[in-house]
Write a protein that holds these residues in place. Structure first.
Motif, short mmCIF file in Angstrom:
data_model
loop_
_atom_site.label_atom_id
_atom_site.label_comp_id
_atom_site.label_asym_id
_atom_site.label_seq_id
_atom_site.Cartn_x
_atom_site.Cartn_y
_atom_site.Cartn_z
N TYR A 264 -2.00 18.63 3.64
CA TYR A 264 -2.23 17.59 2.63
C TYR A 264 -1.51 16.35 3.12
N LEU A 265 -2.28 15.28 3.38
CA LEU A 265 -1.74 14.04 3.93
C LEU A 265 -2.06 12.90 2.99
N LYS A 266 -1.03 12.15 2.58
CA LYS A 266 -1.26 11.07 1.63
C LYS A 266 -0.38 9.88 1.97
N SER A 267 -1.00 8.68 1.99
CA SER A 267 -0.28 7.43 2.18
C SER A 267 -0.86 6.38 1.25
N THR A 268 0.01 5.56 0.67
CA THR A 268 -0.48 4.53 -0.26
C THR A 268 -1.03 3.33 0.50
N THR A 269 -0.20 2.73 1.38
CA THR A 269 -0.65 1.52 2.08
C THR A 269 -0.58 1.67 3.60
N GLY A 270 -0.49 2.89 4.09
CA GLY A 270 -0.42 3.10 5.53
C GLY A 270 -1.62 3.88 6.03
N SER A 271 -1.84 3.84 7.33
CA SER A 271 -2.95 4.56 7.94
C SER A 271 -2.55 6.00 8.24
N ILE A 272 -3.55 6.86 8.38
CA ILE A 272 -3.36 8.27 8.75
C ILE A 272 -4.24 8.55 9.95
#
Length: 316
Positions: A264-272
């Motif tokens: 599970y990968l989550k970022s608000t304002t960053g790239s993945i």
């Protein structure tokens, strides 16, 4: 009104000058009176545990080369440590007897103070070490049952095996753990980088970092849980037996040849971005960023979410 305004300005100027004078006095008093005291003591009683509470010194644990347990101190004359063996525990406690004004303006003299603990044995039980301002370093030669390190300002460096678990808590400074086999790792940090390399962890790695990066390389564990508020997370050449859960607020998440069953990968304002080493079923969405993931009907589930960042994942 103008008289009142002028009066307030005058008071402010006086306060500023007084503050400058105090800083100058504290600085020169600290510099001119910072007398260093060195001492080497031997420990004749045996011990298995450690309870260490320091104020301002760096501390390092080193394998003894002459068959003697001993401690080297280099300290400021008014910040001194005592060492004794109590109930099978080596107790080191540091006392700060400086006047208040020297405590306020004691700048960076702690960087020159140090404690080196030379140990004859390699296997010990419980290690608890805390420091307000200073670095903590435990070298490769030792194995502990459990290890807890806590620091306010300074680095924590752990290079020893721990059969139980490692707990590290650092306010301002880095946490470095390398070439370690242990059951579990739990790290909490406010400001500073976290660097993990070549680890074999049978249970979970849990990391919570407020402001700073998280970097994990060449490591394996059962589950990885990592959270960074304003820093990036990077995982390289590492594997998780079950699950990987990574979250950032304003930092990126980067993966390079990572193996896990689910993620599970989550970022608000960053790239993945990054690569997995085996097929995965991807569920990816971004509100305003681009999404580029493989189409697959097999493998574990990977859920990816961003708000304003892009998603770019592939199979290596």
């Amino acid at each position: 009104m103008r008289k009142l305004f002028g009066f307030l300005i005058g008071i402010g100027v006086i306060a500023l000058i007084a503050g400058g004078v105090l800083i100058a006095v504290g600085y020169f008093n600290g510099e001119n009176s910072a007398k260093y005291v060195t001492e080497m003591i031997e420990l004749n009683d045996s011990f298995t545990d450690f309870n260490i509470d320091l104020k301002t010194s760096n501390i390092e644990f080193i394998k003894s080369d002459d068959g003697k347990n001993k401690i080297f101190f280099k300290e400021i004359e008014n910040i001194r440590s005592t060492a004794s063996v109590q109930n099978n525990t080596l107790v080191i406690k540091q006392t700060d007897s400086r006047p208040w004004y020297k405590k306020m303006f004691f700048f960076n003299y702690f960087q020159n103070t140090e404690i080196k603990v030379y140990l004859t044995e390699t296997n010990y039980a419980n290690m608890t070490c805390s420091s307000n301002t200073g670095n903590i370093k435990i070298n490769y030669d030792f194995t502990f049952t459990a290890l807890t390190a806590k620091n306010n300002t300074g680095s924590i460096s752990i290079y020893c095996n721990v059969t139980g678990g490692i707990n590290a808590d650092n306010d301002t400074g880095s946490v470095n753990i390398s070439d370690v086999t242990t059951k579990s790792i739990n790290i909490e940090a406010d400001t500073g980088s976290i660097n993990l390399n070549n680890l074999n962890v049978t249970d979970d790695i849990r990391i919570d970092n407020e402001t700073g990066s998280i970097k994990i390389e060449n490591s394996k564990c059962a589950n990885l849980y990592a959270k960074a508020s304003t820093g990036s997370i990077k995982v390289t050449n590492s594997s998780m037996d079950s699950n990987m859960d990574l979250k950032t607020s304003t930092g990126s998440i980067k993966l390079d040849k990572v193996e896990t069953n689910t993620a599970y990968l989550k970022s608000t304002t960053g790239s993945i971005s990054g690569t997995f080493t085996s097929p995965k079923i991807f569920s990816a969405k971004s509100k305003t960023g681009s999404v580029n993931v493989p189409s697959s009907a097999s493998g574990g589930l990977v859920v990816v979410e961003t708000s304003t960042g892009s998603i770019n994942l592939s199979i290596a």
